[in-house]
Scaffold this motif. Structure first.
Motif, PDB file in Angstrom:
ATOM      1  N   GLY A 205       0.780  -1.220   0.000  1.00  0.00           N
ATOM      2  CA  GLY A 205       0.000   0.000   0.000  1.00  0.00           C
ATOM      3  C   GLY A 205       0.811   1.268   0.000  1.00  0.00           C
ATOM      4  N   ALA A 206       2.147   1.151   0.104  1.00  0.00           N
ATOM      5  CA  ALA A 206       2.982   2.347   0.099  1.00  0.00           C
ATOM      6  C   ALA A 206       3.142   2.857  -1.317  1.00  0.00           C
ATOM      7  CB  ALA A 206       4.358   2.028   0.692  1.00  0.00           C
ATOM      8  N   PRO A 207       3.313   4.168  -1.482  1.00  0.00           N
ATOM      9  CA  PRO A 207       3.497   4.696  -2.826  1.00  0.00           C
ATOM     10  C   PRO A 207       4.769   4.167  -3.451  1.00  0.00           C
ATOM     11  CG  PRO A 207       3.961   6.380  -1.170  1.00  0.00           C
ATOM     12  CD  PRO A 207       3.378   5.221  -0.450  1.00  0.00           C
ATOM     13  N   GLU A 208       4.701   3.816  -4.707  1.00  0.00           N
ATOM     14  CA  GLU A 208       5.838   3.243  -5.429  1.00  0.00           C
ATOM     15  C   GLU A 208       6.732   4.348  -5.965  1.00  0.00           C
ATOM     16  OE1 GLU A 208       6.617   0.231  -5.750  1.00  0.00           O
ATOM     17  OE2 GLU A 208       7.923  -0.001  -7.474  1.00  0.00           O
ATOM     18  N   PRO A 209       8.029   4.364  -5.632  1.00  0.00           N
ATOM     19  CA  PRO A 209       8.908   5.374  -6.189  1.00  0.00           C
ATOM     20  C   PRO A 209       9.128   5.114  -7.660  1.00  0.00           C
ATOM     21  CG  PRO A 209      10.166   3.760  -4.949  1.00  0.00           C
ATOM     22  CD  PRO A 209       8.718   3.423  -4.753  1.00  0.00           C
ATOM     23  N   GLY A 210       9.423   6.160  -8.422  1.00  0.00           N
ATOM     24  CA  GLY A 210       9.653   5.999  -9.860  1.00  0.00           C
ATOM     25  C   GLY A 210      10.768   5.028 -10.120  1.00  0.00           C
ATOM     26  N   GLY A 211      10.637   4.182 -11.152  1.00  0.00           N
ATOM     27  CA  GLY A 211      11.649   3.186 -11.470  1.00  0.00           C
ATOM     28  C   GLY A 211      12.773   3.796 -12.268  1.00  0.00           C
ATOM     29  N   ARG A 212      12.756   3.580 -13.577  1.00  0.00           N
ATOM     30  CA  ARG A 212      13.830   4.035 -14.420  1.00  0.00           C
ATOM     31  C   ARG A 212      14.020   5.546 -14.382  1.00  0.00           C
ATOM     32  NH1 ARG A 212      13.966   2.035 -20.540  1.00  0.00           N
ATOM     33  NH2 ARG A 212      12.214   3.472 -20.666  1.00  0.00           N
ATOM     34  N   PRO A 213      12.936   6.359 -14.407  1.00  0.00           N
ATOM     35  CA  PRO A 213      13.150   7.802 -14.341  1.00  0.00           C
ATOM     36  C   PRO A 213      13.918   8.233 -13.094  1.00  0.00           C
ATOM     37  CG  PRO A 213      10.913   7.331 -15.044  1.00  0.00           C
ATOM     38  CD  PRO A 213      11.512   6.029 -14.616  1.00  0.00           C
ATOM     39  N   SER A 214      13.675   7.589 -11.942  1.00  0.00           N
ATOM     40  CA  SER A 214      14.370   7.954 -10.714  1.00  0.00           C
ATOM     41  C   SER A 214      15.853   7.634 -10.823  1.00  0.00           C
ATOM     42  CB  SER A 214      13.755   7.219  -9.522  1.00  0.00           C
ATOM     43  OG  SER A 214      12.424   7.625  -9.312  1.00  0.00           O
ATOM     44  N   ILE A 215      16.188   6.523 -11.419  1.00  0.00           N
ATOM     45  CA  ILE A 215      17.589   6.162 -11.592  1.00  0.00           C
ATOM     46  C   ILE A 215      18.270   7.133 -12.545  1.00  0.00           C
ATOM     47  CG2 ILE A 215      19.159   4.390 -12.462  1.00  0.00           C
ATOM     48  CD1 ILE A 215      17.229   2.290 -11.448  1.00  0.00           C
ATOM     49  N   LEU A 216      17.606   7.470 -13.635  1.00  0.00           N
ATOM     50  CA  LEU A 216      18.186   8.395 -14.608  1.00  0.00           C
ATOM     51  C   LEU A 216      18.342   9.796 -14.034  1.00  0.00           C
ATOM     52  CD1 LEU A 216      16.364   7.300 -17.897  1.00  0.00           C
ATOM     53  CD2 LEU A 216      18.706   6.778 -17.170  1.00  0.00           C
ATOM     54  N   ALA A 217      17.551  10.125 -13.025  1.00  0.00           N
ATOM     55  CA  ALA A 217      17.666  11.434 -12.396  1.00  0.00           C
ATOM     56  C   ALA A 217      18.810  11.495 -11.387  1.00  0.00           C
ATOM     57  CB  ALA A 217      16.355  11.806 -11.704  1.00  0.00           C
ATOM     58  N   ASP A 218      19.347  10.352 -11.042  1.00  0.00           N
ATOM     59  CA  ASP A 218      20.450  10.276 -10.082  1.00  0.00           C
ATOM     60  C   ASP A 218      21.764  10.423 -10.853  1.00  0.00           C
ATOM     61  OD1 ASP A 218      22.400   9.568  -8.238  1.00  0.00           O
ATOM     62  OD2 ASP A 218      21.199   7.986  -7.330  1.00  0.00           O
ATOM     63  N   ARG A 219      22.336  11.614 -10.838  1.00  0.00           N
ATOM     64  CA  ARG A 219      23.524  11.891 -11.655  1.00  0.00           C
ATOM     65  C   ARG A 219      24.710  11.032 -11.245  1.00  0.00           C
ATOM     66  NH1 ARG A 219      24.672  18.123 -11.648  1.00  0.00           N
ATOM     67  NH2 ARG A 219      26.156  17.474 -13.259  1.00  0.00           N
ATOM     68  N   ALA A 220      24.840  10.771  -9.951  1.00  0.00           N
ATOM     69  CA  ALA A 220      25.944   9.932  -9.495  1.00  0.00           C
ATOM     70  C   ALA A 220      25.787   8.509 -10.022  1.00  0.00           C
ATOM     71  CB  ALA A 220      26.009   9.928  -7.971  1.00  0.00           C
ATOM     72  N   MET A 221      24.557   7.974  -9.987  1.00  0.00           N
ATOM     73  CA  MET A 221      24.328   6.618 -10.468  1.00  0.00           C
ATOM     74  C   MET A 221      24.524   6.530 -11.981  1.00  0.00           C
ATOM     75  SD  MET A 221      23.742   3.517  -9.769  1.00  0.00           S
ATOM     76  CE  MET A 221      23.150   1.982 -10.512  1.00  0.00           C
ATOM     77  N   VAL A 222      24.077   7.543 -12.715  1.00  0.00           N
ATOM     78  CA  VAL A 222      24.275   7.548 -14.163  1.00  0.00           C
ATOM     79  C   VAL A 222      25.775   7.561 -14.484  1.00  0.00           C
ATOM     80  CG1 VAL A 222      23.969   8.908 -16.275  1.00  0.00           C
ATOM     81  CG2 VAL A 222      22.050   8.607 -14.695  1.00  0.00           C
ATOM     82  N   THR A 223      26.522   8.381 -13.769  1.00  0.00           N
ATOM     83  CA  THR A 223      27.977   8.423 -13.981  1.00  0.00           C
ATOM     84  C   THR A 223      28.604   7.073 -13.654  1.00  0.00           C
ATOM     85  OG1 THR A 223      27.996  10.771 -13.380  1.00  0.00           O
ATOM     86  CG2 THR A 223      30.102   9.632 -13.363  1.00  0.00           C
ATOM     87  N   LEU A 224      28.148   6.454 -12.558  1.00  0.00           N
ATOM     88  CA  LEU A 224      28.676   5.141 -12.189  1.00  0.00           C
ATOM     89  C   LEU A 224      28.345   4.096 -13.251  1.00  0.00           C
ATOM     90  CD1 LEU A 224      30.110   3.344 -10.150  1.00  0.00           C
ATOM     91  CD2 LEU A 224      27.925   3.057  -8.954  1.00  0.00           C
ATOM     92  N   CYS A 225      27.156   4.174 -13.845  1.00  0.00           N
ATOM     93  CA  CYS A 225      26.786   3.224 -14.889  1.00  0.00           C
ATOM     94  C   CYS A 225      27.655   3.399 -16.134  1.00  0.00           C
ATOM     95  CB  CYS A 225      25.307   3.379 -15.250  1.00  0.00           C
ATOM     96  SG  CYS A 225      24.184   2.680 -14.017  1.00  0.00           S
ATOM     97  N   VAL A 226      27.905   4.640 -16.531  1.00  0.00           N
ATOM     98  CA  VAL A 226      28.801   4.888 -17.669  1.00  0.00           C
ATOM     99  C   VAL A 226      30.194   4.356 -17.344  1.00  0.00           C
ATOM    100  CG1 VAL A 226      29.888   6.660 -19.102  1.00  0.00           C
ATOM    101  CG2 VAL A 226      27.484   6.892 -18.443  1.00  0.00           C
ATOM    102  N   LEU A 227      30.662   4.645 -16.133  1.00  0.00           N
ATOM    103  CA  LEU A 227      31.952   4.132 -15.688  1.00  0.00           C
ATOM    104  C   LEU A 227      31.973   2.610 -15.710  1.00  0.00           C
ATOM    105  CD1 LEU A 227      34.721   4.355 -14.271  1.00  0.00           C
ATOM    106  CD2 LEU A 227      33.514   4.645 -12.118  1.00  0.00           C
ATOM    107  N   GLY A 228      30.876   1.988 -15.234  1.00  0.00           N
ATOM    108  CA  GLY A 228      30.800   0.528 -15.232  1.00  0.00           C
ATOM    109  C   GLY A 228      30.852  -0.045 -16.631  1.00  0.00           C
ATOM    110  N   PHE A 229      30.161   0.600 -17.579  1.00  0.00           N
ATOM    111  CA  PHE A 229      30.177   0.115 -18.960  1.00  0.00           C
ATOM    112  C   PHE A 229      31.601   0.130 -19.518  1.00  0.00           C
ATOM    113  CE2 PHE A 229      30.160   0.694 -23.517  1.00  0.00           C
ATOM    114  CZ  PHE A 229      29.296  -0.297 -23.941  1.00  0.00           C
ATOM    115  N   VAL A 230      32.303   1.240 -19.345  1.00  0.00           N
ATOM    116  CA  VAL A 230      33.670   1.339 -19.868  1.00  0.00           C
ATOM    117  C   VAL A 230      34.574   0.319 -19.175  1.00  0.00           C
ATOM    118  CG1 VAL A 230      35.662   2.863 -20.178  1.00  0.00           C
ATOM    119  CG2 VAL A 230      33.345   3.776 -20.414  1.00  0.00           C
ATOM    120  N   THR A 231      34.372   0.133 -17.873  1.00  0.00           N
ATOM    121  CA  THR A 231      35.185  -0.819 -17.110  1.00  0.00           C
ATOM    122  C   THR A 231      35.003  -2.235 -17.622  1.00  0.00           C
ATOM    123  OG1 THR A 231      35.073   0.568 -15.130  1.00  0.00           O
ATOM    124  CG2 THR A 231      35.601  -1.761 -14.812  1.00  0.00           C
TER     125      THR A 231
END
Length: 443
Positions: A205-231
């Protein structure tokens, strides 16, 4: 039973099951291509498609896996993944036609993709900021140890002239995944999880936080994902394709020498993991990753040297073994750094989605890496090495950029301490001093 005892027991069971599945996986990974292409007589192209289907299946299921973990918890998702992986492994062993072996590869790949973020989330639930780096380092150590021992024993058992020997290997792998499922199913997860409760689980019954949009809004996580891809592109994505092709075609080493180089990689990880952990766990994570980029740039330069001195066999072999050993050192530094960082970036009820998003990036890199690296290594030798040296330096640049987007607690968790504030909680002299969490950087 105390919470600490409960989480410690749960974590040990998770790590034990993970090590057993890696042991079973080690029995088949080095021999899968030979089994499909030669033993089943389906050809090299079919074997290549089977390997590609693992990645394709992962890319399909991972976007849904994180949401399932956050809604249902990681335990049932992990068990479901082990059943899929076990069935897929057994299906590959018993398949004799192209259609059935393709279907089994899809099932197996989907199972593996589900297991990885589910186990990662379970480790997050059973650890704290202070213990998480060691927990993930232990997982990486046991994975490599299990793969190495499994591969060694599998090599003693397998015989291309005896198809039954391959059935035995796949049977062992299938059984190990069942054992992982049973082990995980008996884990007693700590109530309320870590860090304030409710981590990774959405209350009814709790409100569901945004899925993909919330992750894409997290600049640190997006940077980490780009870093992970290159790694993953610059290292793991090249191990079974580009680097192997370069070693054989350009450096002119034998397959046996290539096996010794891979053994050196595993040996460095197994022998150095906990010594490296003691050094890096009290350093800023972003700077540790930046150093890994520099180490891997040197590794790729060493690979280039092995090609330049191919006529001097001993020197070419030494340079190539140094390449794999340096990769192992970098991997040992990343294991207690990147995975805990993903967990610490995740909002409490999105740990599964963050782990799945990072696993998806990893799978993309592992799919694109061989497709790009293999052909380049075989024909464009110098551009191939230059590209990967630049990718490694890119890891360093991205890591330093990531460090600017992390909080002190995320980048350097063991150096963030709680100190007592001398300021009273109420009016002057009216009560005990309050305790305020203050990030303090030690030397």
């Amino acid at each position: 039973m105390s919470v600490t005892t409960t989480t410690g027991t749960a974590l040990r069971r998770i790590q034990t099951g993970n090590a057993l599945s890696a042991f079973g996986n080690g029995f088949t990974v080095p021999f899968l291509f030979i089994y499909v292409a030669q033993v089943r007589g389906l050809g090299a192209s079919t074997a290549g498609v089977v390997l590609a289907l693992f990645a394709v299946a992962a890319l399909v299921v991972l976007p849904f896996t994180g949401r399932a973990i956050d809604r249902r918890g990681p335990l049932p998702v992990a068990v479901a993944g082990t059943l899929l992986a076990s069935a897929g492994s057994l299906g590959i062993a018993l398949s004799s036609g192209v259609a059935s072996i393709f279907a089994s590869a899809v099932v197996f790949g989907a199972g593996l993709a589900v297991i990885q973020p589910a186990l990662a989330t379970m480790i997050v639930w059973c650890s704290t900021t202070a213990t998480r780096s060691r927990a993930f380092a232990t997982q990486f150590f046991l994975n490599n140890l299990g793969l190495g021992i499994g591969g060694l024993l599998g090599g003693m058992v397998v015989d291309p002239e005896r198809p039954a020997s391959f059935l035995l290997l796949f049977g062992i792998e299938s059984a190990m995944y069942v054992l992982l499922g049973v082990t995980v199913a008996t884990v007693r997860m700590p109530k309320g999880s870590h860090a304030g409760g409710g981590v990774g689980r959405v209350e009814e019954g709790a409100p569901e936080p945004g899925g993909r949009p919330s992750i894409l809004a997290d600049r640190a996580m997006v940077t980490l994902c780009v870093l992970g891809f290159v790694t993953f592109f610059a290292c793991y994505g090249q191990f079974e394709s580009g680097l192997s092709a370069y070693a054989v075609e350009v450096s002119r080493v034998s397959p046996a020498t290539l096996g010794a180089a891979l053994a050196a990689n595993t040996a460095v990880i197994v022998l150095a993991q906990f010594a490296v952990l003691r050094i890096v766990e009290r350093r800023r994570r972003s700077r540790v990753i930046a150093v890994v980029g520099l180490i891997w740039a040197v590794a790729w330069l060493a690979a280039g040297v092995s090609g330049l001195v191919a006529e001097r066999h001993a020197q070419a072999v030494a340079a190539l073994i140094a390449t794999y050993a340096l990769f192992g050192l970098g991997e040992a530094m990343l294991s207690p750094t990147v995975a805990p960082l993903v967990a610490d970036l995740a909002p409490p009820r999105m740990v599964g989605r963050y782990n799945s998003a990072f696993a998806l990036v990893k799978q993309l890199a592992l799919a694109i890496g061989p497709a790009v690296g293999g052909p380049m290594a075989a024909t464009l030798h110098v551009p191939y090495i230059v590209m990967l040296v630049l990718c490694s330096l890119g890891i360093t640049v991205l890591a330093l950029l990531l460090g600017r987007r992390l909080t002190a607690a995320q980048d350097d968790p063991l150096r963030t301490v709680v100190v007592a504030s001398s300021k009273p909680a109420g009016p002057a002299g009216a009560g005990e001093p309050s305790r305020t969490a203050v990030p303090v950087q030690t030397a």
